[in-house]
Design a protein around this motif. Structure first.
Motif, PDB file in Angstrom:
ATOM      1  N   LEU A 169      80.819  60.444  75.612  1.00 22.91           N
ATOM      2  CA  LEU A 169      81.661  61.516  75.079  1.00 22.91           C
ATOM      3  C   LEU A 169      80.816  62.653  74.508  1.00 22.91           C
ATOM      4  O   LEU A 169      81.179  63.836  74.633  1.00 22.91           O
ATOM      5  N   THR A 170      79.688  62.324  73.886  1.00 20.20           N
ATOM      6  CA  THR A 170      78.777  63.360  73.396  1.00 20.20           C
ATOM      7  C   THR A 170      78.281  64.216  74.557  1.00 20.20           C
ATOM      8  O   THR A 170      78.233  65.450  74.468  1.00 20.20           O
ATOM      9  N   LEU A 171      77.943  63.567  75.669  1.00 21.22           N
ATOM     10  CA  LEU A 171      77.467  64.302  76.844  1.00 21.22           C
ATOM     11  C   LEU A 171      78.575  65.122  77.493  1.00 21.22           C
ATOM     12  O   LEU A 171      78.297  66.032  78.275  1.00 21.22           O
ATOM     13  N   ALA A 172      79.830  64.803  77.161  1.00 23.82           N
ATOM     14  CA  ALA A 172      80.965  65.590  77.655  1.00 23.82           C
ATOM     15  C   ALA A 172      81.352  66.713  76.705  1.00 23.82           C
ATOM     16  O   ALA A 172      82.304  67.441  76.969  1.00 23.82           O
ATOM     17  N   GLY A 173      80.625  66.834  75.578  1.00 20.44           N
ATOM     18  CA  GLY A 173      80.878  67.929  74.661  1.00 20.44           C
ATOM     19  C   GLY A 173      81.308  67.552  73.264  1.00 20.44           C
ATOM     20  O   GLY A 173      81.520  68.440  72.424  1.00 20.44           O
ATOM     21  N   ALA A 174      81.442  66.254  72.971  1.00 21.37           N
ATOM     22  CA  ALA A 174      81.868  65.839  71.632  1.00 21.37           C
ATOM     23  C   ALA A 174      80.784  66.128  70.599  1.00 21.37           C
ATOM     24  O   ALA A 174      79.585  66.017  70.881  1.00 21.37           O
ATOM     25  N   ARG A 175      81.232  66.474  69.384  1.00 21.09           N
ATOM     26  CA  ARG A 175      80.361  66.615  68.224  1.00 21.09           C
ATOM     27  C   ARG A 175      80.716  65.508  67.240  1.00 21.09           C
ATOM     28  O   ARG A 175      81.881  65.197  67.056  1.00 21.09           O
ATOM     29  N   TRP A 176      79.702  64.934  66.601  1.00 22.94           N
ATOM     30  CA  TRP A 176      79.957  63.856  65.654  1.00 22.94           C
ATOM     31  C   TRP A 176      78.995  63.980  64.481  1.00 22.94           C
ATOM     32  O   TRP A 176      77.962  64.640  64.577  1.00 22.94           O
ATOM     33  N   SER A 177      79.336  63.321  63.380  1.00 25.41           N
ATOM     34  CA  SER A 177      78.437  63.306  62.224  1.00 25.41           C
ATOM     35  C   SER A 177      78.499  61.953  61.536  1.00 25.41           C
ATOM     36  O   SER A 177      79.545  61.284  61.553  1.00 25.41           O
ATOM     37  N   PRO A 178      77.391  61.525  60.919  1.00 28.55           N
ATOM     38  CA  PRO A 178      77.427  60.290  60.133  1.00 28.55           C
ATOM     39  C   PRO A 178      78.455  60.349  59.019  1.00 28.55           C
ATOM     40  O   PRO A 178      79.118  59.347  58.721  1.00 28.55           O
ATOM     41  N   ALA A 179      78.599  61.528  58.390  1.00 23.86           N
ATOM     42  CA  ALA A 179      79.562  61.640  57.288  1.00 23.86           C
ATOM     43  C   ALA A 179      80.991  61.475  57.785  1.00 23.86           C
ATOM     44  O   ALA A 179      81.838  60.942  57.059  1.00 23.86           O
ATOM     45  N   ASN A 180      81.268  61.921  58.994  1.00 27.77           N
ATOM     46  CA  ASN A 180      82.609  61.719  59.539  1.00 27.77           C
ATOM     47  C   ASN A 180      82.881  60.233  59.730  1.00 27.77           C
ATOM     48  O   ASN A 180      83.998  59.747  59.483  1.00 27.77           O
ATOM     49  N   PHE A 181      81.867  59.499  60.172  1.00 31.20           N
ATOM     50  CA  PHE A 181      81.974  58.044  60.287  1.00 31.20           C
ATOM     51  C   PHE A 181      82.186  57.425  58.914  1.00 31.20           C
ATOM     52  O   PHE A 181      83.041  56.542  58.730  1.00 31.20           O
ATOM     53  N   MET A 182      81.432  57.886  57.929  1.00 34.04           N
ATOM     54  CA  MET A 182      81.577  57.371  56.561  1.00 34.04           C
ATOM     55  C   MET A 182      82.999  57.588  56.051  1.00 34.04           C
ATOM     56  O   MET A 182      83.620  56.662  55.493  1.00 34.04           O
ATOM     57  N   ARG A 183      83.517  58.791  56.215  1.00 35.07           N
ATOM     58  CA  ARG A 183      84.866  59.075  55.723  1.00 35.07           C
ATOM     59  C   ARG A 183      85.901  58.173  56.395  1.00 35.07           C
ATOM     60  O   ARG A 183      86.843  57.692  55.742  1.00 35.07           O
ATOM     61  N   HIS A 184      85.744  57.968  57.698  1.00 36.40           N
ATOM     62  CA  HIS A 184      86.658  57.065  58.401  1.00 36.40           C
ATOM     63  C   HIS A 184      86.601  55.673  57.788  1.00 36.40           C
ATOM     64  O   HIS A 184      87.650  55.054  57.521  1.00 36.40           O
ATOM     65  N   CYS A 185      85.396  55.177  57.579  1.00 40.38           N
ATOM     66  CA  CYS A 185      85.264  53.794  57.107  1.00 40.38           C
ATOM     67  C   CYS A 185      85.703  53.641  55.652  1.00 40.38           C
ATOM     68  O   CYS A 185      86.271  52.602  55.281  1.00 40.38           O
ATOM     69  N   LEU A 186      85.478  54.635  54.824  1.00 38.21           N
ATOM     70  CA  LEU A 186      85.966  54.555  53.453  1.00 38.21           C
ATOM     71  C   LEU A 186      87.493  54.507  53.423  1.00 38.21           C
ATOM     72  O   LEU A 186      88.089  53.852  52.561  1.00 38.21           O
ATOM     73  N   ALA A 187      88.116  55.186  54.372  1.00 36.71           N
ATOM     74  CA  ALA A 187      89.577  55.221  54.409  1.00 36.71           C
ATOM     75  C   ALA A 187      90.187  54.015  55.116  1.00 36.71           C
ATOM     76  O   ALA A 187      91.301  53.597  54.785  1.00 36.71           O
ATOM     77  N   HIS A 188      89.459  53.435  56.091  1.00 39.53           N
ATOM     78  CA  HIS A 188      90.044  52.402  56.949  1.00 39.53           C
ATOM     79  C   HIS A 188      89.152  51.163  57.062  1.00 39.53           C
ATOM     80  O   HIS A 188      89.201  50.474  58.075  1.00 39.53           O
ATOM     81  N   MET A 189      88.377  50.893  56.037  1.00 36.98           N
ATOM     82  CA  MET A 189      87.409  49.800  56.106  1.00 36.98           C
ATOM     83  C   MET A 189      88.061  48.471  56.458  1.00 36.98           C
ATOM     84  O   MET A 189      87.571  47.728  57.317  1.00 36.98           O
ATOM     85  N   GLU A 190      89.156  48.166  55.832  1.00 33.57           N
ATOM     86  CA  GLU A 190      89.781  46.862  56.054  1.00 33.57           C
ATOM     87  C   GLU A 190      90.362  46.749  57.466  1.00 33.57           C
ATOM     88  O   GLU A 190      90.272  45.694  58.096  1.00 33.57           O
TER      89      GLU A 190
END
Length: 349
Positions: A169-190
């Motif tokens: 997906l990154t090679l198809a144009g997606a942008r991502w960040s570690p902080a975005n992953f962190m925010r997801h996991c803090l909100a949906h860890m369980e």
């Protein structure tokens, strides 16, 4: 006489058809391992060959390949496969065979620090490196005296699964960040614990679960509080397939208009990367993406080659097929993937 000319034409057409069938029956999958120019791990390459195949043991899998066999002309197109965390080339052998039978050369780079014998970089550190390693694999085959003349590398395909799906997906144009992953996991860890923590531990519904959740959230705040956005562009890559992808780190707005054709593989019973937070989020953001498989009772490992029986007994339930999964239908799914690449990588597309 007209009827004699017609008979001769029919006889010629029949001979050509029989020749094609015989050639297809005799075609085998060659395999060779090449060194990457970037000094990282090896690249396993599967390709069309007319050398007879033989059983070859690799890890727990037995492959039927012509090791370093002769090279047979194909469709001059390359597909690079990006394995998942802790992965190897061998569970992709059945998919590679379908692609090779369709004329493709298939390259599987070993991702540095995130493979079956080295997991020191698992997570965002390898996610940053993987797209560049795919590009380096293309460069390596371009300069290889065996593969360079066989390939037109202006239109390349990428297939990635799990962490490799994020690579695709990154090679198809997606942008991502570690902080975005962190925010997801803090909100949906369980709800998405295996994606956020890995498979070293799990929630078991006992008194230790709150401790695990608290510790996991602390680790995320310490390790992944990085707002840098990562991307990678390679204009040669024109079609990607993301299979059960790690997608929570992605800014989904970046998937609204992908720079390459995107196919998605959805496993409804994926217990590692909860579909609603990962692949389904990509599907919702990407109207242009094509769903190639949406199998309600498939699991995270269901799109791999079948695990040997002795290994399957020792694997985490997250990787084995859920009850009712029809593995006999998988070759047809692989064929659909091959057609996707053939369609989008064709010259003049």
């Amino acid at each position: 006489m007209l009827w004699r000319d017609t008979l001769r034409q029919l006889a010629l057409a029949l001979c050509l058809a029989l020749w094609a069938l015989c050639a297809a029956a005799q075609a085998t999958m060659g395999m060779v391992v090449v060194d990457a120019h970037n000094g990282k791990g090896p690249i396993t390459v599967f390709y069309p060959s007319n050398t007879p195949g033989n059983p070859l043991k690799r890890g727990p899998f037995t492959l039927d390949v012509a090791r370093e066999g002769s090279f047979q002309a194909g469709n001059r197109r390359l597909v690079v496969i990006s394995h998942g965390s802790g992965g190897s080339p061998w569970p992709f052998a059945d998919l590679a065979r379908i692609l090779v039978n369709s004329g493709f050369v298939v390259a599987l780079p070993e991702h540095d620090g995130d493979n079956y014998h080295d997991q020191r970089l698992v997570g965002p550190e390898t996610w940053k490196l993987r797209p560049g390693e795919v590009s380096a694999a293309i460069d390596t085959l371009k300069s290889d005296v065996r593969f360079g003349p066989m390939l037109d590398l202006d239109r390349v395909g990428v297939y990635g699964t799990s962490a490799g799906g994020l690579t695709a997906l990154t090679l198809a144009g997606a942008r991502w960040s570690p902080a975005n992953f962190m925010r997801h996991c803090l909100a949906h860890m369980e709800d998405d614990f295996p994606a956020c923590v890995g498979l070293a531990t799990s929630l078991r519904g006992n008194f230790l679960d709150p401790v695990k959740l608290t510790l996991a959230r602390w680790v995320h705040r310490v390790r992944f509080d990085d707002e840098t956005w990562y991307s990678h562009t390679d204009p040669r890559i024109q079609a990607v397939i993301a299979s059960v992808p790690m997608a929570a780190p992605i800014a989904m707005g970046s998937m609204a208009q992908p720079r390459a054709a995107v196919g998605l593989m959805i496993a409804g019973e994926d217990q590692w990367l909860a579909p609603r937070y990962h692949v389904e989020a990509v599907r919702a953001a990407c109207a242009a993406c094509e769903v190639l498989a949406d199998i309600p009772n498939a699991g995270h490992g269901s799109f791999f080659s079948p695990w040997p029986a002795d290994l399957a007994q020792s694997l985490t339930p997250i990787l084995v097929d859920p009850p009712g999964f029809a593995r006999r239908d998988l070759p047809a799914v692989y064929e659909k993937m091959a057609r996707f690449f053939s369609r989008h990588l064709a010259a003049g597309h």
